[in-house]
Design a protein around this motif. Structure first.
Motif, PDB file in Angstrom:
ATOM      1  N   THR A  49     147.290 114.896  41.155  1.00 59.96           N
ATOM      2  CA  THR A  49     146.547 115.598  40.099  1.00 59.96           C
ATOM      3  C   THR A  49     145.039 115.449  40.254  1.00 59.96           C
ATOM      4  OG1 THR A  49     146.506 113.740  38.533  1.00 59.96           O
ATOM      5  CG2 THR A  49     148.443 115.210  38.470  1.00 59.96           C
ATOM      6  N   GLY A  50     144.607 114.522  41.090  1.00 63.79           N
ATOM      7  CA  GLY A  50     143.181 114.290  41.291  1.00 63.79           C
ATOM      8  C   GLY A  50     142.652 115.048  42.495  1.00 63.79           C
ATOM      9  N   HIS A  51     141.474 114.660  42.932  1.00 58.61           N
ATOM     10  CA  HIS A  51     140.836 115.352  44.059  1.00 58.61           C
ATOM     11  C   HIS A  51     140.795 114.518  45.329  1.00 58.61           C
ATOM     12  CE1 HIS A  51     137.226 112.914  43.508  1.00 58.61           C
ATOM     13  NE2 HIS A  51     137.356 113.138  42.220  1.00 58.61           N
ATOM     14  N   THR A  52     141.377 113.336  45.302  1.00 55.82           N
ATOM     15  CA  THR A  52     141.337 112.464  46.483  1.00 55.82           C
ATOM     16  C   THR A  52     141.877 113.180  47.714  1.00 55.82           C
ATOM     17  OG1 THR A  52     141.615 110.556  45.024  1.00 55.82           O
ATOM     18  CG2 THR A  52     142.016 110.203  47.364  1.00 55.82           C
ATOM     19  N   TRP A  53     142.955 113.906  47.555  1.00 55.82           N
ATOM     20  CA  TRP A  53     143.585 114.572  48.703  1.00 55.82           C
ATOM     21  C   TRP A  53     142.744 115.723  49.244  1.00 55.82           C
ATOM     22  CZ3 TRP A  53     145.128 119.689  48.275  1.00 55.82           C
ATOM     23  CH2 TRP A  53     145.235 120.212  46.980  1.00 55.82           C
ATOM     24  N   HIS A  54     141.698 116.106  48.536  1.00 54.97           N
ATOM     25  CA  HIS A  54     140.795 117.147  49.037  1.00 54.97           C
ATOM     26  C   HIS A  54     139.829 116.612  50.094  1.00 54.97           C
ATOM     27  CE1 HIS A  54     141.224 119.294  44.892  1.00 54.97           C
ATOM     28  NE2 HIS A  54     142.238 119.539  45.678  1.00 54.97           N
ATOM     29  N   LYS A 103     148.054 107.949  50.236  1.00 57.61           N
ATOM     30  CA  LYS A 103     148.533 109.196  50.842  1.00 57.61           C
ATOM     31  C   LYS A 103     150.058 109.283  50.835  1.00 57.61           C
ATOM     32  CE  LYS A 103     146.380 110.162  54.752  1.00 57.61           C
ATOM     33  NZ  LYS A 103     145.547 110.112  55.962  1.00 57.61           N
ATOM     34  N   SER A 104     150.723 108.135  50.938  1.00 57.81           N
ATOM     35  CA  SER A 104     152.190 108.128  50.968  1.00 57.81           C
ATOM     36  C   SER A 104     152.800 108.578  49.648  1.00 57.81           C
ATOM     37  CB  SER A 104     152.712 106.730  51.334  1.00 57.81           C
ATOM     38  OG  SER A 104     152.644 105.843  50.224  1.00 57.81           O
ATOM     39  N   THR A 105     152.023 108.563  48.592  1.00 59.29           N
ATOM     40  CA  THR A 105     152.541 108.955  47.271  1.00 59.29           C
ATOM     41  C   THR A 105     152.393 110.446  46.997  1.00 59.29           C
ATOM     42  OG1 THR A 105     150.471 108.616  46.036  1.00 59.29           O
ATOM     43  CG2 THR A 105     151.888 106.669  46.369  1.00 59.29           C
ATOM     44  N   TRP A 106     151.632 111.154  47.835  1.00 62.99           N
ATOM     45  CA  TRP A 106     151.383 112.571  47.597  1.00 62.99           C
ATOM     46  C   TRP A 106     152.564 113.422  48.042  1.00 62.99           C
ATOM     47  CZ3 TRP A 106     146.161 112.416  50.634  1.00 62.99           C
ATOM     48  CH2 TRP A 106     145.202 111.733  49.884  1.00 62.99           C
ATOM     49  N   VAL A 113     147.606 119.376  53.690  1.00 69.07           N
ATOM     50  CA  VAL A 113     146.241 119.911  53.547  1.00 69.07           C
ATOM     51  C   VAL A 113     145.225 118.844  53.926  1.00 69.07           C
ATOM     52  CG1 VAL A 113     144.521 120.715  51.866  1.00 69.07           C
ATOM     53  CG2 VAL A 113     146.833 121.664  51.827  1.00 69.07           C
ATOM     54  N   GLN A 114     145.414 117.637  53.431  1.00 71.16           N
ATOM     55  CA  GLN A 114     144.474 116.560  53.702  1.00 71.16           C
ATOM     56  C   GLN A 114     144.490 116.206  55.192  1.00 71.16           C
ATOM     57  OE1 GLN A 114     144.778 113.088  54.569  1.00 71.16           O
ATOM     58  NE2 GLN A 114     142.613 112.669  54.154  1.00 71.16           N
ATOM     59  N   ALA A 115     145.651 116.179  55.800  1.00 72.68           N
ATOM     60  CA  ALA A 115     145.752 115.868  57.233  1.00 72.68           C
ATOM     61  C   ALA A 115     145.051 116.941  58.071  1.00 72.68           C
ATOM     62  CB  ALA A 115     147.218 115.741  57.640  1.00 72.68           C
ATOM     63  N   GLU A 116     145.194 118.186  57.680  1.00 77.34           N
ATOM     64  CA  GLU A 116     144.536 119.275  58.411  1.00 77.34           C
ATOM     65  C   GLU A 116     143.020 119.151  58.325  1.00 77.34           C
ATOM     66  OE1 GLU A 116     144.213 124.013  57.703  1.00 77.34           O
ATOM     67  OE2 GLU A 116     146.257 123.226  57.822  1.00 77.34           O
TER      68      GLU A 116
END
Length: 127
Positions: A49-54, A103-106, A113-116
């Motif tokens: 729900t946050g922006h960390t993965w961005h 990252k394992s929780t996403w 998306v984050q990996a790319e």
């Protein structure tokens, strides 16, 4: 960035060092998008729900190691962040393990998306 991570250690380190602000379930602080009375944004969630993965891996690492103010200053941004740096308390490997745990929780979509984004940045940097 290391090739192998210890996600279990990352979870333990997250609980010890991050959960007080970012939540035991990575949920962040209430109203994290609105500055508090001191003008600083509350700790954001690290779940989907946050922006960390961005953010690409390097930004996540620098933010954790150096803190928000220093990381943003490296990018030419002046911003008052509530995120302290943990470079004096945690080794680089421990920081990477915390990031790997988060990252394992996403869900798969956020991880992809984050990996790319991280791979594209590494390619631009020639790594």
């Amino acid at each position: 960035m290391p090739e192998a991570f210890d996600v279990a250690q990352g979870e333990d380190l997250y609980i010890e060092n991050c959960a007080a602000c970012h939540g035991a379930n990575l949920e962040g602080q209430p109203d994290w998008r609105s500055p508090g009375p001191n003008g600083v944004l509350p700790a954001p969630p690290h779940d989907e729900t946050g922006h960390t993965w961005h953010h690409r891996d390097g930004v996540l690492f620098d933010y954790t190691k150096l803190g928000g103010d220093a990381t943003l200053a490296l990018q030419g941004v002046v911003f008052q962040s509530g995120m302290p740096g943990f470079g004096d308390q945690l080794s680089d490997a421990e920081i990477w393990n915390i990031i790997a745990y988060i990252k394992s929780t996403w869900p798969e979509r956020q991880r992809a998306v984050q990996a790319e984004r991280s791979a594209a940045q590494r390619q631009r940097e020639g790594n």
